[in-house]
Structure formats: structure tokens, C-alpha cells
Design a protein around this motif. Structure first.
Motif, PDB file in Angstrom:
ATOM      1  N   SER A  91      29.182  64.008  -3.424  1.00  0.00           N
ATOM      2  CA  SER A  91      29.168  65.666  -3.431  1.00  0.00           C
ATOM      3  C   SER A  91      30.603  65.819  -3.930  1.00  0.00           C
ATOM      4  O   SER A  91      31.336  65.542  -4.373  1.00  0.00           O
ATOM      5  N   CYS A  92      30.953  67.295  -4.261  1.00  0.00           N
ATOM      6  CA  CYS A  92      31.111  68.180  -4.798  1.00  0.00           C
ATOM      7  C   CYS A  92      32.226  68.950  -3.665  1.00  0.00           C
ATOM      8  O   CYS A  92      32.023  70.043  -3.366  1.00  0.00           O
ATOM      9  N   ALA A  93      33.576  69.383  -3.120  1.00  0.00           N
ATOM     10  CA  ALA A  93      33.718  70.012  -1.879  1.00  0.00           C
ATOM     11  C   ALA A  93      34.364  71.465  -2.965  1.00  0.00           C
ATOM     12  O   ALA A  93      35.775  70.632  -3.926  1.00  0.00           O
ATOM     13  N   ALA A  94      34.529  72.411  -2.503  1.00  0.00           N
ATOM     14  CA  ALA A  94      35.293  73.646  -3.288  1.00  0.00           C
ATOM     15  C   ALA A  94      36.353  74.046  -1.544  1.00  0.00           C
ATOM     16  O   ALA A  94      35.590  73.970  -0.898  1.00  0.00           O
ATOM     17  N   SER A  95      37.433  74.036  -2.534  1.00  0.00           N
ATOM     18  CA  SER A  95      38.620  75.308  -1.985  1.00  0.00           C
ATOM     19  C   SER A  95      38.456  76.666  -1.846  1.00  0.00           C
ATOM     20  O   SER A  95      39.222  77.437  -1.174  1.00  0.00           O
ATOM     21  N   GLY A  96      37.733  77.344  -3.003  1.00  0.00           N
ATOM     22  CA  GLY A  96      38.222  78.648  -3.197  1.00  0.00           C
ATOM     23  C   GLY A  96      37.177  79.387  -2.544  1.00  0.00           C
ATOM     24  O   GLY A  96      36.585  79.133  -1.243  1.00  0.00           O
ATOM     25  N   ARG A  97      37.421  80.259  -1.875  1.00  0.00           N
ATOM     26  CA  ARG A  97      37.163  81.032  -0.938  1.00  0.00           C
ATOM     27  C   ARG A  97      35.553  82.015  -1.284  1.00  0.00           C
ATOM     28  O   ARG A  97      34.866  82.666  -0.344  1.00  0.00           O
ATOM     29  N   THR A  98      35.014  82.032  -2.491  1.00  0.00           N
ATOM     30  CA  THR A  98      34.154  82.543  -2.467  1.00  0.00           C
ATOM     31  C   THR A  98      32.961  81.681  -3.289  1.00  0.00           C
ATOM     32  O   THR A  98      32.341  81.740  -4.274  1.00  0.00           O
ATOM     33  N   PHE A  99      32.862  80.796  -2.836  1.00  0.00           N
ATOM     34  CA  PHE A  99      31.189  79.148  -3.482  1.00  0.00           C
ATOM     35  C   PHE A  99      30.188  79.606  -4.086  1.00  0.00           C
ATOM     36  O   PHE A  99      29.927  79.705  -4.355  1.00  0.00           O
ATOM     37  N   SER A 100      30.187  81.002  -3.131  1.00  0.00           N
ATOM     38  CA  SER A 100      28.489  81.116  -3.346  1.00  0.00           C
ATOM     39  C   SER A 100      28.271  82.036  -4.398  1.00  0.00           C
ATOM     40  O   SER A 100      26.764  82.656  -4.159  1.00  0.00           O
ATOM     41  N   ARG A 101      28.821  82.224  -4.598  1.00  0.00           N
ATOM     42  CA  ARG A 101      28.656  83.965  -5.467  1.00  0.00           C
ATOM     43  C   ARG A 101      28.738  82.210  -6.798  1.00  0.00           C
ATOM     44  O   ARG A 101      28.780  83.271  -8.527  1.00  0.00           O
ATOM     45  N   TYR A 102      28.988  81.043  -6.676  1.00  0.00           N
ATOM     46  CA  TYR A 102      28.827  80.751  -8.374  1.00  0.00           C
ATOM     47  C   TYR A 102      28.076  80.003  -8.354  1.00  0.00           C
ATOM     48  O   TYR A 102      27.307  78.957  -7.518  1.00  0.00           O
ATOM     49  N   ALA A 103      27.110  79.623 -10.098  1.00  0.00           N
ATOM     50  CA  ALA A 103      26.336  78.919 -10.367  1.00  0.00           C
ATOM     51  C   ALA A 103      27.356  77.891 -10.427  1.00  0.00           C
ATOM     52  O   ALA A 103      28.368  77.587 -10.881  1.00  0.00           O
ATOM     53  N   MET A 104      26.679  76.333  -9.752  1.00  0.00           N
ATOM     54  CA  MET A 104      26.966  74.741  -9.786  1.00  0.00           C
ATOM     55  C   MET A 104      26.343  73.604 -10.877  1.00  0.00           C
ATOM     56  O   MET A 104      25.274  74.680 -11.048  1.00  0.00           O
ATOM     57  N   ALA A 105      26.968  73.193 -11.380  1.00  0.00           N
ATOM     58  CA  ALA A 105      25.976  71.648 -12.535  1.00  0.00           C
ATOM     59  C   ALA A 105      26.903  70.604 -12.309  1.00  0.00           C
ATOM     60  O   ALA A 105      27.787  70.565 -11.274  1.00  0.00           O
ATOM     61  N   TRP A 106      26.388  70.200 -11.651  1.00  0.00           N
ATOM     62  CA  TRP A 106      26.699  68.512 -12.383  1.00  0.00           C
ATOM     63  C   TRP A 106      26.555  67.943 -13.947  1.00  0.00           C
ATOM     64  O   TRP A 106      25.516  67.954 -14.384  1.00  0.00           O
ATOM     65  N   PHE A 107      27.438  67.254 -15.237  1.00  0.00           N
ATOM     66  CA  PHE A 107      27.934  66.856 -16.066  1.00  0.00           C
ATOM     67  C   PHE A 107      28.207  65.716 -15.668  1.00  0.00           C
ATOM     68  O   PHE A 107      28.819  64.922 -14.807  1.00  0.00           O
ATOM     69  N   ARG A 108      27.919  64.560 -16.585  1.00  0.00           N
ATOM     70  CA  ARG A 108      28.330  63.082 -16.481  1.00  0.00           C
ATOM     71  C   ARG A 108      29.077  63.330 -18.362  1.00  0.00           C
ATOM     72  O   ARG A 108      28.528  63.216 -19.369  1.00  0.00           O
ATOM     73  N   GLN A 109      30.049  62.035 -18.609  1.00  0.00           N
ATOM     74  CA  GLN A 109      30.582  61.581 -19.559  1.00  0.00           C
ATOM     75  C   GLN A 109      30.108  60.227 -19.146  1.00  0.00           C
ATOM     76  O   GLN A 109      31.178  59.483 -18.444  1.00  0.00           O
ATOM     77  N   ALA A 110      29.788  59.225 -19.897  1.00  0.00           N
ATOM     78  CA  ALA A 110      29.711  57.753 -20.889  1.00  0.00           C
ATOM     79  C   ALA A 110      31.125  57.429 -21.769  1.00  0.00           C
ATOM     80  O   ALA A 110      30.920  58.392 -22.629  1.00  0.00           O
ATOM     81  N   PRO A 111      30.801  55.996 -21.297  1.00  0.00           N
ATOM     82  CA  PRO A 111      32.672  56.341 -23.339  1.00  0.00           C
ATOM     83  C   PRO A 111      32.182  56.214 -24.218  1.00  0.00           C
ATOM     84  O   PRO A 111      30.892  55.842 -24.452  1.00  0.00           O
ATOM     85  N   GLY A 112      32.533  57.128 -25.225  1.00  0.00           N
ATOM     86  CA  GLY A 112      31.916  57.405 -26.310  1.00  0.00           C
ATOM     87  C   GLY A 112      30.606  58.201 -26.608  1.00  0.00           C
ATOM     88  O   GLY A 112      31.070  58.364 -27.850  1.00  0.00           O
ATOM     89  N   LYS A 113      30.212  59.270 -25.981  1.00  0.00           N
ATOM     90  CA  LYS A 113      29.491  59.514 -25.652  1.00  0.00           C
ATOM     91  C   LYS A 113      30.597  61.102 -25.654  1.00  0.00           C
ATOM     92  O   LYS A 113      31.043  61.315 -24.544  1.00  0.00           O
ATOM     93  N   GLU A 114      29.409  61.801 -25.999  1.00  0.00           N
ATOM     94  CA  GLU A 114      29.840  63.860 -24.999  1.00  0.00           C
ATOM     95  C   GLU A 114      29.546  63.950 -23.959  1.00  0.00           C
ATOM     96  O   GLU A 114      28.352  63.180 -22.927  1.00  0.00           O
TER      97      GLU A 114
END
Length: 125
Positions: A21-44
Motif C-alpha cells: 500500500s502507498c498512502a498519500a497525504s496530499g490534497r490532490t491525489f487524483s491529479r497524479y499518475a502513480m507508479a511502483w518501482f523496485r531496486q535490488a542490491p547492485g541494480k538500477e
């Protein structure tokens, strides 16, 4: 601006499931595109999934397609990442990100202005 806080990470066996889950505290959450990224050790940092402002359009990396599902609840200011059939190679710190809109460059970190602190996902074999 929007502040983002991830939760739901942990240790799971291969083949298991987790929901981030990702909880947002901004007032205009619906205006944003959202994404998930990940980073493993030694990787971009690697693109995982993105969702447009109203949740009608989603895109996934080839490595997670068919296993992960991104969704959002604009009334609650939350974006989710449901992860099924987890593999050891999914082990990484997972980051939530917010951008101005779903653009053609959605796979790149530079498209997003706001980032959470990350949550660790570890998949054991």
C-alpha cells in the motif's frame, strides 16, 4: 506536492502473495499518475507498474505482467500493488512514486516528482 508512505512489505515464500500500500497525504491525489518501482542490491531502480489518474489505464513491466496488479482508491488516497506468484527475483525495495500524468516515458524515474521511502520485499526459495 504529495507525500507518500509505503507499507505491506515483508518476507514471503516463493509462490506466495503480498499486497503493498502507498498512502498519500496530499490534497490532490487524483491529479497524479502513480507508479511502483523496485531496486535490488547492485541494480538500477526498475519500473514495475503504473496507473493513470482515474485508474482506467495500467501498464506493467514484462517481468511482472500477469502476476502483479496495480490499483488505486482516490477516495482514500491509496495506491496498491497486489503481488501474486512471487519469485525470488522479485526481492527488492519497492518504491511508490507520483507524477503529473501518464506519459510515454512512464518507465523512467525522471517522470516522477515524488517518492516514498520504500518498503522491503524478500521472497525466499
Amino acid at each position: 506536492q504529495v507525500q507518500l508512505v509505503e507499507s505491506g512489505g515483508g518476507l514471503v515464500q516463493a509462490g506466495g502473495s503480498l499486497r503493498l500500500s502507498c498512502a498519500a497525504s496530499g490534497r490532490t491525489f487524483s491529479r497524479y499518475a502513480m507508479a511502483w518501482f523496485r531496486q535490488a542490491p547492485g541494480k538500477e531502480r526498475e519500473f514495475v507498474a503504473t496507473i493513470n489518474r482515474n485508474g482506467m489505464i495500467t501498464y506493467y513491466s514484462d517481468s511482472v505482467k500477469g502476476r502483479f496488479t496495480i490499483s488505486r482508491d482516490n477516495a482514500k488516497n491509496i495506491v496498491y500493488l497486489q503481488m501474486n506468484s512471487l519469485k525470488p527475483e522479485d526481492t527488492a525495495v519497492y518504491y511508490c512514486a507520483a507524477g503529473r500524468g501518464l506519459a510515454s516515458s512512464y518507465r523512467t524515474t525522471s517522470e516522477y516528482d515524488n517518492w516514498g521511502q520504500g518498503t522491503q520485499v524478500t521472497v525466499s526459495s
